[in-house]
Scaffold this motif. Structure first.
Motif: not given
Length: 319
Positions: A155-164, A169-180
């Motif tokens: 629910e917190r995720g966004r698909i960042d097509f410009d930086d998949l 920039e790396y945030d471990k929780w943002a990357a996890y949320a994107q994958s989920k």
């Protein structure tokens, strides 16, 4: 409210199930429950050493359990291909593909193919595996299901097509949320394409709520944070439900005859973190068909693997 438990599972005798990440946590509990119900379970594990220990434990608990252990490293597309080639040579049916394995909130690293590890393992590896196993899923006489494990964090995720790959920039929780979020988008788009093709395969997404597994510990341990590791262990004891109960939504999604494709299953208790499984609503972003189609195309480009399915809404016979 549903009070479903695995004791209500119909007999799974005569069915074949693949569970990724079957050596520990939710994957282990799901493999155990499938085996107890009579299914033949292929335990797809990155570590065959840990897989052998898990297999022996299930066989000890359920004498006569039908289990096969096979190496599968979702962080390596060659391993995915080798597993799928082996499976298609050995089996002519697949009733349930449980896309369960995953990593969570780890320091940035890359898979063998150069993908950010959380996106690569949680989404890309399972995307390629499902594509390569689709022919045997479709030729299975009975209806078959693909169940993809997500998380409430989607629910917190966004698909960042410009930086998949989270290179800028790396945030471990943002990357996890994107994958989920990618897991749910994939599950829904797969089901739409299967429906368009008139296939007897359905695709369902699920999430375990907050379950006590080793998944929560891997990030703090990789960072060398003893304090965060202890905090996660305490939360697992105080807040989380057991890994066994965390497997219930996956089992419900895989076996309940009333489940339709394109649904999202999770615990129905406190804050959807624990309790008996049932239907839930996923995030608004997970229902964005344009994002799902774009992610599908990007995933095919990244993996070099394509599904023999028409675009959703395009009749297969008319193509």
């Amino acid at each position: 409210m549903s009070e479903w438990t695995p004791s209500e599972m119909e007999s799974q005798a005569g069915t074949t199930v693949v569970v990724t990440g079957a050596n520990s946590g939710i994957g282990f509990e799901a493999a155990s429950a499938f085996a107890a119900a009579g299914a033949h379970v292929v335990m797809a594990c990155r570590s065959t050493d840990r897989g052998r220990d898990a297999k022996r434990e299930i066989e000890s608990e359920y004498p006569g359990a039908s289990l096969t252990l096979r190496e599968l490293d979702l962080a390596d597309l060659d391993s995915v291909r080798e597993f799928a080639d082996w499976y298609r040579a050995e089996y002519d049916a697949l009733h349930v593909l449980a896309n369960n394995a995953g990593v969570m909130a780890i320091p940035r690293s890359e898979t063998a193919d150069g993908f950010e590890t959380q996106f690569g393992v949680n989404h890309i590896g399972h995307f390629a595996l499902t594509a390569r196993l689709l022919p045997v899923l479709r030729q299975t006489n009975d209806e078959s299901r693909v169940v993809t494990q997500s998380s409430g964090v989607h629910e917190r995720g966004r698909i960042d097509f410009d930086d998949l790959q989270s290179e800028d920039e790396y945030d471990k929780w943002a990357a996890y949320a994107q994958s989920k979020l990618a897991n749910v988008l994939f599950a829904y788009e797969l089901d739409r394409r299967l429906r368009t093709a008139g296939a007897s395969v359905t695709s369902v997404a699920c999430h375990p709520g907050y379950a006590a597994t080793n998944l929560q510990l891997r990030g703090p341990e990789a960072e060398g944070s003893r304090l965060r590791t202890l905090a996660m262990k305490a939360a697992n004891v105080v807040v989380a439900q057991s890994a066994e109960r965390g497997a219930w939504p996956l089992l419900y999604a895989a076996t309940n005859p009333d489940i339709d494709g394109g649904e999202y299953i999770g615990p129905t208790g406190l804050f959807n973190m624990r309790g008996h499984p049932g239907r839930q609503e996923s995030s608004e972003r997970s229902h964005d068909d344009d994002t799902a189609r774009r992610l599908w195309g990007v995933s095919e480009d990244l993996t070099g693997v394509t599904f023999a399915l028409p675009e959703s809404g395009v009749n297969e016979d008319a193509k």
